[in-house]
Design a protein around this motif. Sequence first.
Motif, mmCIF file in Angstrom:
data_model
loop_
_atom_site.group_PDB
_atom_site.id
_atom_site.type_symbol
_atom_site.label_atom_id
_atom_site.label_comp_id
_atom_site.label_asym_id
_atom_site.label_seq_id
_atom_site.Cartn_x
_atom_site.Cartn_y
_atom_site.Cartn_z
ATOM 1 N N ARG A 263 0.861 -1.241 -0.176
ATOM 2 C CA ARG A 263 -0.084 0.024 0.065
ATOM 3 C C ARG A 263 0.891 1.243 -0.116
ATOM 4 O O ARG A 263 2.131 1.291 0.660
ATOM 5 N N TYR A 264 0.410 2.220 -0.518
ATOM 6 C CA TYR A 264 1.147 3.554 -0.808
ATOM 7 C C TYR A 264 0.043 4.566 -1.014
ATOM 8 O O TYR A 264 -0.205 4.876 -2.236
ATOM 9 N N ASP A 265 -0.442 5.233 -0.145
ATOM 10 C CA ASP A 265 -1.634 6.028 -0.105
ATOM 11 C C ASP A 265 -1.437 7.413 0.642
ATOM 12 O O ASP A 265 -1.164 7.184 1.948
ATOM 13 N N TYR A 266 -1.816 8.528 -0.090
ATOM 14 C CA TYR A 266 -1.815 9.798 0.829
ATOM 15 C C TYR A 266 -3.088 10.266 1.329
ATOM 16 O O TYR A 266 -4.195 10.007 0.369
ATOM 17 N N PHE A 267 -3.298 10.930 2.425
ATOM 18 C CA PHE A 267 -4.490 11.399 2.728
ATOM 19 C C PHE A 267 -4.111 12.776 3.525
ATOM 20 O O PHE A 267 -3.092 13.095 3.928
ATOM 21 N N GLN A 268 -5.099 13.782 3.620
ATOM 22 C CA GLN A 268 -4.980 15.016 3.992
ATOM 23 C C GLN A 268 -5.643 15.313 5.438
ATOM 24 O O GLN A 268 -6.843 14.783 5.308
ATOM 25 N N SER A 269 -4.997 15.986 6.349
ATOM 26 C CA SER A 269 -5.577 15.874 7.595
ATOM 27 C C SER A 269 -6.741 16.896 7.323
ATOM 28 O O SER A 269 -7.036 17.846 6.769
ATOM 29 N N LEU A 270 -8.205 16.385 8.170
ATOM 30 C CA LEU A 270 -9.102 17.436 8.034
ATOM 31 C C LEU A 270 -8.762 18.743 9.176
ATOM 32 O O LEU A 270 -9.460 19.655 8.982
ATOM 33 N N ASP A 271 -8.203 18.478 9.990
ATOM 34 C CA ASP A 271 -7.981 19.353 11.212
ATOM 35 C C ASP A 271 -6.717 20.063 10.664
ATOM 36 O O ASP A 271 -6.440 21.253 11.532
ATOM 37 N N ASP A 272 -5.715 19.772 10.107
ATOM 38 C CA ASP A 272 -4.442 20.611 9.777
ATOM 39 C C ASP A 272 -4.174 20.491 8.422
ATOM 40 O O ASP A 272 -3.713 19.487 7.772
ATOM 41 N N PRO A 273 -4.354 21.339 7.343
ATOM 42 C CA PRO A 273 -4.398 21.233 5.962
ATOM 43 C C PRO A 273 -2.957 21.238 5.458
ATOM 44 O O PRO A 273 -2.664 20.944 4.554
ATOM 45 N N GLU A 274 -2.034 21.589 6.407
ATOM 46 C CA GLU A 274 -0.577 21.582 6.169
ATOM 47 C C GLU A 274 0.059 20.350 6.632
ATOM 48 O O GLU A 274 1.231 20.064 6.402
ATOM 49 N N LYS A 275 -0.759 19.157 6.890
ATOM 50 C CA LYS A 275 -0.350 18.024 7.353
ATOM 51 C C LYS A 275 -0.803 16.956 6.320
ATOM 52 O O LYS A 275 -2.111 16.961 6.271
#
Length: 108
Positions: A40-52
Amino acid sequence: MAITVNLYYIGKNGSALKFVQEMKNLGIVDGIRKEVGNIRYDYFQSLDDPEKILLIDSWENQPAIDAHHQSHFMKELAKLREKYDLHMKVERYKQIKNNAKDKKYIRK
């Protein structure tokens, strides 16, 4: 035994998301997914911190991770991390098989 690595990329002014977009545009993401031993190799963006951005990166075993670290994809990835001035936090996990106690909490 599978090993999963959670990598948190932290940037400023949208740099972490730009990093992921360039990784995809250059074909690095698809290339890593095709490496021997990658699960697996998947990216996700934090809902609480858009810079993470969170990367969930799973491999069949440590030798597969070691081979990945020596690949040309890692060299390109490292250049992009520098370009976007990203900082990282890393967590490693080993798979536990057949944990029957957890099954009653999982809805399929």
